[in-house]
Enzyme design. Structure first.
Site, PDB file in Angstrom:
ATOM      1  CG  ASP A   1      -1.688   1.221   1.431  1.00  0.00           C
ATOM      2  OD1 ASP A   1      -2.321   1.654   0.467  1.00  0.00           O
ATOM      3  OD2 ASP A   1      -1.684   1.781   2.553  1.00  0.00           O
ATOM      4  CG  LEU A   2       1.674   5.735  -1.772  1.00  0.00           C
ATOM      5  CD1 LEU A   2       3.135   5.491  -2.149  1.00  0.00           C
ATOM      6  CD2 LEU A   2       1.007   6.625  -2.824  1.00  0.00           C
ATOM      7  CG  ASP A   3      -1.773   7.524   0.637  1.00  0.00           C
ATOM      8  OD1 ASP A   3      -0.870   8.316   0.351  1.00  0.00           O
ATOM      9  OD2 ASP A   3      -2.774   7.346  -0.079  1.00  0.00           O
TER      10      ASP A   3
ATOM     11  CB  THR B   1       0.688  10.630   2.265  1.00  0.00           C
ATOM     12  OG1 THR B   1       0.695   9.216   2.092  1.00  0.00           O
ATOM     13  CG2 THR B   1       1.750  11.258   1.403  1.00  0.00           C
TER      14      THR B   1
ATOM     15  CE  LYS C   1      -4.551   6.111   9.359  1.00  0.00           C
ATOM     16  NZ  LYS C   1      -3.679   5.628  10.452  1.00  0.00           N
TER      17      LYS C   1
ATOM     18  CB  SER D   1      -2.072   2.971  -3.670  1.00  0.00           C
ATOM     19  OG  SER D   1      -2.637   4.179  -3.204  1.00  0.00           O
ATOM     20  CB  ALA D   2      -7.450   3.420  -2.243  1.00  0.00           C
TER      21      ALA D   2
ATOM     22  CE  LYS E   1      -5.866  -0.808  -0.945  1.00  0.00           C
ATOM     23  NZ  LYS E   1      -4.710  -0.103  -0.393  1.00  0.00           N
TER      24      LYS E   1
ATOM     25  CD  GLU F   1      -3.621  -1.669   2.959  1.00  0.00           C
ATOM     26  OE1 GLU F   1      -3.716  -0.823   3.860  1.00  0.00           O
ATOM     27  OE2 GLU F   1      -3.968  -1.428   1.795  1.00  0.00           O
ATOM     28  CG  ASP F   2      -1.845   2.612   6.488  1.00  0.00           C
ATOM     29  OD1 ASP F   2      -2.259   2.202   5.379  1.00  0.00           O
ATOM     30  OD2 ASP F   2      -2.020   3.780   6.871  1.00  0.00           O
TER      31      ASP F   2
END
Ligand code: BG6
Ligand code: MG
Length: 221
Positions: free
Chosen positions: A9-11, A17, A45, A114-115, A145, A169-170
């Site tokens: 995942d990114l953020d 971010t 999130k 990522s979303a 997601k 994932e966070d």
């Protein structure tokens, strides 16, 4: 060594971010007279921009026109883009480059799932775009997601079976998506929040090469 797919995942996983999304949503909610807590933010999130605004309006018991909805989404994104404009490599989360390098040296599959529709811009800003063999972001998916679509497309792009993929994932929604996709789910953050994950680490500094090797060699059905 066997080849597995590692989908990030990114953020909140690769870059810090998540705090900017929080600030922008909080400002927007407050401007509508809706209060917005960190607990509510946790539920946003991993969730798409559209779905996030819908949830905020539900929490505030507000109905608005389609036109206002669109302009609020634009407003939120403009504020978010202002925050990320000056981003550089200093906002990469600790030890992310070490893990990426290790996976690439070991010739493992590495993808982004990522979303965010801003994912590609951010990866460019932090100079990590070329580390990913496949990028799947909010512009590539139709279902947000916890739907597993983003990760399943990632696995497909890597040419790796979903059961041989591992997701970092966070978000609660992202962990659920990885579980539904039959991938190994690794939570990055608070174990109390991410209790549905197969493993949880505070951040990548806690992840050792031995752990990665174990994931690579373990066979799953
Ligand atoms: C996710 C974030 O990665 O992307 C969410 O966790 C965000 O907070 C979502 O709403 C969509 O991002 P963007 O950049 O397309 O608004
Ligand atoms: Mg995230």
């Amino acid at each position: 060594m066997a080849k597995k797919g590692f989908i990030f995942d990114l953020d909140g996983v690769i870059v810090d971010t998540a705090k900017y999304h929080f600030l922008a949503w909080q400002n927007l909610a407050n401007s509508l007279g809706i209060s917005f807590s960190e607990e509510q933010n946790e539920q946003l999130k991993g969730v798409s921009r559209v779905r996030s605004l819908e949830k905020i309006l539900e929490w505030g018991n507000k109905t608005i026109s389609e036109k206002d909805f669109t302009s609020l989404m634009t407003k939120k994104n403009e504020e978010y883009l202002n925050y990320i404009e000056t981003m550089d490599t200093s906002e990469i989360l600790p030890d992310v480059p070490r893990i990426l390098e290790y996976l690439l040296t070991e010739e493992q599959g590495v993808a982004l799932g990522s979303a965010s529709k801003n994912a590609r811009i951010i990866l460019e800003k932090v100079l990590l775009k070329e580390k990913f063999q496949a990028i799947v972001d909010g512009t590539d998916v139709s279902k947000a997601k916890p739907d597993p679509e983003v990760f399943l497309i990632g696995a497909q792009k890597l040419g790796i079976d979903p059961k041989d993929c591992v997701v970092f994932e966070d978000s609660v929604a992202g962990i659920q998506a990885a579980n539904i996709a039959n991938m190994v789910s690794i939570g990055i953050g608070d174990p109390k929040v991410l209790h549905e994950a197969d493993y949880v680490f505070k951040d990548f500094t806690e992840i050792k090469e031995e752990f990665i090797n174990q994931l690579v060699t373990t066979k799953r059905n």
